[in-house]
Design a protein around this motif. Structure first.
Motif, PDB file in Angstrom:
ATOM      1  N   ILE A 175       1.541  23.012   9.878  1.00 30.88           N
ATOM      2  CA  ILE A 175       2.658  23.452   9.047  1.00 30.88           C
ATOM      3  C   ILE A 175       2.889  22.415   7.956  1.00 30.88           C
ATOM      4  CG2 ILE A 175       5.096  24.129   9.039  1.00 30.88           C
ATOM      5  CD1 ILE A 175       3.230  25.866  10.877  1.00 30.88           C
ATOM      6  N   TRP A 176       2.969  22.871   6.703  1.00 25.75           N
ATOM      7  CA  TRP A 176       3.274  21.998   5.575  1.00 25.75           C
ATOM      8  C   TRP A 176       4.546  22.498   4.912  1.00 25.75           C
ATOM      9  CZ3 TRP A 176       0.754  17.619   3.966  1.00 25.75           C
ATOM     10  CH2 TRP A 176      -0.487  17.361   4.555  1.00 25.75           C
ATOM     11  N   HIS A 177       5.553  21.647   4.887  1.00 30.26           N
ATOM     12  CA  HIS A 177       6.802  21.954   4.187  1.00 30.26           C
ATOM     13  C   HIS A 177       6.759  21.186   2.874  1.00 30.26           C
ATOM     14  CE1 HIS A 177      11.458  21.445   3.992  1.00 30.26           C
ATOM     15  NE2 HIS A 177      11.013  22.265   3.080  1.00 30.26           N
ATOM     16  N   VAL A 233      -1.954  18.304  -1.341  1.00 29.72           N
ATOM     17  CA  VAL A 233      -1.389  19.063  -0.219  1.00 29.72           C
ATOM     18  C   VAL A 233      -1.709  20.546  -0.427  1.00 29.72           C
ATOM     19  CG1 VAL A 233       0.493  17.422   0.240  1.00 29.72           C
ATOM     20  CG2 VAL A 233       0.879  19.338  -1.326  1.00 29.72           C
ATOM     21  N   PRO A 234      -1.598  21.343   0.649  1.00 27.57           N
ATOM     22  CA  PRO A 234      -1.820  22.784   0.483  1.00 27.57           C
ATOM     23  C   PRO A 234      -0.823  23.385  -0.496  1.00 27.57           C
ATOM     24  CG  PRO A 234      -1.890  22.178   2.803  1.00 27.57           C
ATOM     25  CD  PRO A 234      -1.404  20.971   2.042  1.00 27.57           C
ATOM     26  N   TYR A 238       3.892  26.305   4.234  1.00 19.89           N
ATOM     27  CA  TYR A 238       2.556  26.894   4.318  1.00 19.89           C
ATOM     28  C   TYR A 238       1.968  26.706   5.711  1.00 19.89           C
ATOM     29  CZ  TYR A 238       2.669  26.919  -0.793  1.00 19.89           C
ATOM     30  OH  TYR A 238       3.009  27.138  -2.100  1.00 19.89           O
ATOM     31  N   LEU A 239       1.088  27.623   6.069  1.00 13.26           N
ATOM     32  CA  LEU A 239       0.271  27.513   7.272  1.00 13.26           C
ATOM     33  C   LEU A 239      -1.121  27.082   6.825  1.00 13.26           C
ATOM     34  CD1 LEU A 239       1.268  30.918   8.929  1.00 13.26           C
ATOM     35  CD2 LEU A 239       2.292  28.670   9.340  1.00 13.26           C
ATOM     36  N   ASP A 240      -1.619  26.005   7.407  1.00 16.19           N
ATOM     37  CA  ASP A 240      -2.915  25.420   7.046  1.00 16.19           C
ATOM     38  C   ASP A 240      -3.911  25.732   8.164  1.00 16.19           C
ATOM     39  OD1 ASP A 240      -5.112  23.709   6.757  1.00 16.19           O
ATOM     40  OD2 ASP A 240      -3.899  21.912   6.448  1.00 16.19           O
ATOM     41  N   TRP A 241      -4.899  26.564   7.859  1.00 19.50           N
ATOM     42  CA  TRP A 241      -5.906  26.993   8.841  1.00 19.50           C
ATOM     43  C   TRP A 241      -7.173  26.148   8.766  1.00 19.50           C
ATOM     44  CZ3 TRP A 241      -4.114  30.458  12.197  1.00 19.50           C
ATOM     45  CH2 TRP A 241      -3.034  31.254  11.814  1.00 19.50           C
ATOM     46  N   SER A 242      -7.231  25.135   7.942  1.00 16.54           N
ATOM     47  CA  SER A 242      -8.471  24.419   7.647  1.00 16.54           C
ATOM     48  C   SER A 242      -8.994  23.558   8.790  1.00 16.54           C
ATOM     49  CB  SER A 242      -8.306  23.554   6.394  1.00 16.54           C
ATOM     50  OG  SER A 242      -7.418  22.477   6.639  1.00 16.54           O
ATOM     51  N   SER A 273      -8.054  30.431   0.688  1.00 17.77           N
ATOM     52  CA  SER A 273      -8.500  31.182   1.869  1.00 17.77           C
ATOM     53  C   SER A 273      -8.088  30.516   3.184  1.00 17.77           C
ATOM     54  CB  SER A 273     -10.017  31.380   1.849  1.00 17.77           C
ATOM     55  OG  SER A 273     -10.673  30.137   1.990  1.00 17.77           O
ATOM     56  N   MET A 274      -7.737  29.242   3.131  1.00 13.21           N
ATOM     57  CA  MET A 274      -7.323  28.513   4.331  1.00 13.21           C
ATOM     58  C   MET A 274      -5.816  28.321   4.405  1.00 13.21           C
ATOM     59  SD  MET A 274      -9.716  27.656   6.377  1.00 13.21           S
ATOM     60  CE  MET A 274     -10.979  28.877   6.193  1.00 13.21           C
ATOM     61  N   CYS A 275      -5.068  29.001   3.565  1.00 11.21           N
ATOM     62  CA  CYS A 275      -3.629  28.782   3.459  1.00 11.21           C
ATOM     63  C   CYS A 275      -2.878  30.112   3.474  1.00 11.21           C
ATOM     64  CB  CYS A 275      -3.356  28.033   2.153  1.00 11.21           C
ATOM     65  SG  CYS A 275      -1.647  27.555   1.896  1.00 11.21           S
TER      66      CYS A 275
END
Length: 159
Positions: free
Chosen positions: A135-137, A99-100, A123-127, A107-109
């Motif tokens: 969104i990753w909790h 997970v992120p 986290y915000l996942d831009w990938s 660079s993608m988080c």
């Protein structure tokens, strides 16, 4: 305009109506910055429409959800982060490669919020290359994925 602003207000009202003690959001600041920093400290991503609504709702929101502090845009874009947040990010990367932030790279988080008392971050996942970050909790030994910020606030407002 997205529904994030009204969902945040509904969440705040719902928590108060059931007697849940949450912090009060700080007033929003004028946004001069139109980008958000990734946890690598150098990569910037354009603010999405939902994130713009979120930052127009408030600045920082301490103890907004499960003891987490939702960071202001200024706090997210201030690098390096404080010692405790760095500890949680590094602990997550060292132990969770699926997970992120480890699974997508720094660079993608971007960080969104964190619990200062125990390892729990959002986290915000831009990938995925779409307008809105995923969104990753990440909470202790669990993790939850939401397609966007609206979906996250709809979920937590149901608690």
């Amino acid at each position: 305009m997205t529904e994030v602003n009204s969902l945040m207000a509904k969440y705040q009202a719902a928590m108060k109506s059931i007697g849940e003690s949450i912090g009060n959001p700080s007033p929003p600041k004028k946004m001069n910055e139109k980008s958000i920093l990734a946890i690598d400290g150098s990569t910037k991503h354009n603010l999405s429409p939902m994130l713009i609504d979120r930052f127009n709702f408030c600045g920082e929101w301490s103890d907004f959800y499960l003891s987490q502090n939702m960071l202001s845009l200024d706090d997210i874009n201030k690098f390096p982060y404080d010692k405790k947040l760095n500890q949680w990010i590094n602990l997550r990367k060292d132990n969770w490669d699926h997970v992120p932030p480890k699974s997508i790279g720094d660079s993608m988080c971007s960080i969104f919020s964190f619990n200062p008392y125990e390892p729990e971050e959002i986290y915000l996942d831009w990938s995925e290359g779409i307008d809105e970050p995923v969104i990753w909790h990440c909470s202790q030994a669990d993790y939850y994925r939401y397609n966007n910020l609206e979906e996250f606030f709809v979920f937590i407002a149901k608690i």
